[in-house]
Design an enzyme around this catalytic site. Sequence first.
Site: not given
Length: 411
Positions: A157, A320, A297, A155, A109, A395
Amino acid sequence: MTVIDIPGSKSVTARALFLAAAAEGTTTLLRPLVSDDTEGFAEGLAALGYAVRREPGAWHIEGRPAGPGTDEADVYCRDGATTARFLPTLVAAGHGTYRFDASAQMRRRPLAPLTTALRTLGVDLRHGEKEGHHPLSVHAAGVKGGALTLDAGQSSQYLTALLMLGPLTAEGLDITVTDLVSEPYVEITLAMMRAFGAEVTREGRTYRVAPTGYRARTYGIEPDASTASYFFAAAALRPGRSVTVPGLGTGALQGDLAFVDVLRRMGADVEITDSATTVRSTGSLRGLTVNMRDISDTMPTLAAIAPFADGPVRIEDVANTRVKECDRLDACAENLRRLGITVHTGPDWIEIHPGTPTGPVEIATHGDHRIVMSFAVTALRTPGITFDDPGCVKKTFPDFHRVFDTFVRTP
C-alpha cells in the site's frame, strides 16, 4: 453446484475512490463494496470537501484534480489501512491543513516508509504522537515530484499510494523499490491508474509516473477475491460440494484469486473461465509447502483448513501478516493450538500438522475480520466453535455470517 455473489473488492473500491476523487469530472463506481472500511473512505472524502453521492449499486464522486474542496479538515480513518494511507497521500497534492487519526488498532499499524517518502518529496507531514504512526497532520502545498527510493516490504500500500499520487504532481515521480510484498496488488493499482488515464511504466525496480492527471469514467468493481477464498476453501473441504463465484475469471485484477491454485495443488478440482471460477471437492486434501508472499491475505484461510490435510501444511514468506489488523501468524497458531492442533511458527512462516480440531473453543479474533471468516470454515467440521467478536466482519463483509450460513445449508 452453489453460485455465490461475492461483494465488491475492498482493494479495488478503495483505489477507485482515490482515482475518482483525483479525476477531472464525475466518476460512477458500479457495485462498490459497502463495508466499514469503504464507507469510512467515502466519509473521509466528504470531510475533505469532495462531493460523494451514494445510492444502491452505484457511488458518484465529483473529482477535484486541484485537491480537497476545503483548506482545513479532520478525518477519522476508522480501522481502514487504505483510508489511513491513501487519503493523507491524496491531500498532499492539494493546499491546506489536514489532520488524520484512526482507531487504536490502526494506530498500531506502521506508516513510516510512506510518510518518510512523502517528506522526501517535500511534504510537510507531522506525526502527532508516535513517529511513523497515526495520528498525523499534512500541511499541503502541492507536490513537485522527483525521484525517491521506497521499501515496500511491509506493505504494498505504501507503493500504491505514491504511484496514485504521481499523476497529480507537477513533474511526475520515479519510484525505485528496494523490497516489495504482495506485488499483485501493485498490478491492480497500475491497471486501474491506466484505466483512469495515467501513464505509468516499470523498468526493473523503478516505476515512472507521468504528470498526466486523471480522467473520470464509469468503473465496475469486481468481486473481492480475498472474500471468495472462504467459500472456495469451504467447497474444497466438504466432500461432494462445489461453489462458483461469477465475476472472477481469467481477466480478474486481483492476485488473491491465485488462492485457488493452492487448493488445486492440495487436490481440489478448479475451473477458471472468462467469467467465473469454480472449486469442487475431490474428497481429500494434500499437505504442501507454499510461498504466499503475493497472496498473504489468504494465509489465514489456508491455515484454517490445514489440519484437515493428509500431511503438514507449511506456509512461507508471510512476515507482513504480522503487521495486519493483528499478528495473523500468531493468531492462527494460537487458535489452532486451542483446537488441539500441533503448530510451529517462525518469523515468516507457519507449519500446521494434520489433526482433528476439537471444540468447544471460542476463537480469539483480535478484532480481525479475516480470523473470523477463516475459522468459520474450520467450524464446518468442528462443532462448538464460537467467536469473541463475530461482528468485526463489518470491516469488509457485514453480511458474511448470513451468506456463509446460507451457503453451508444449501445442498
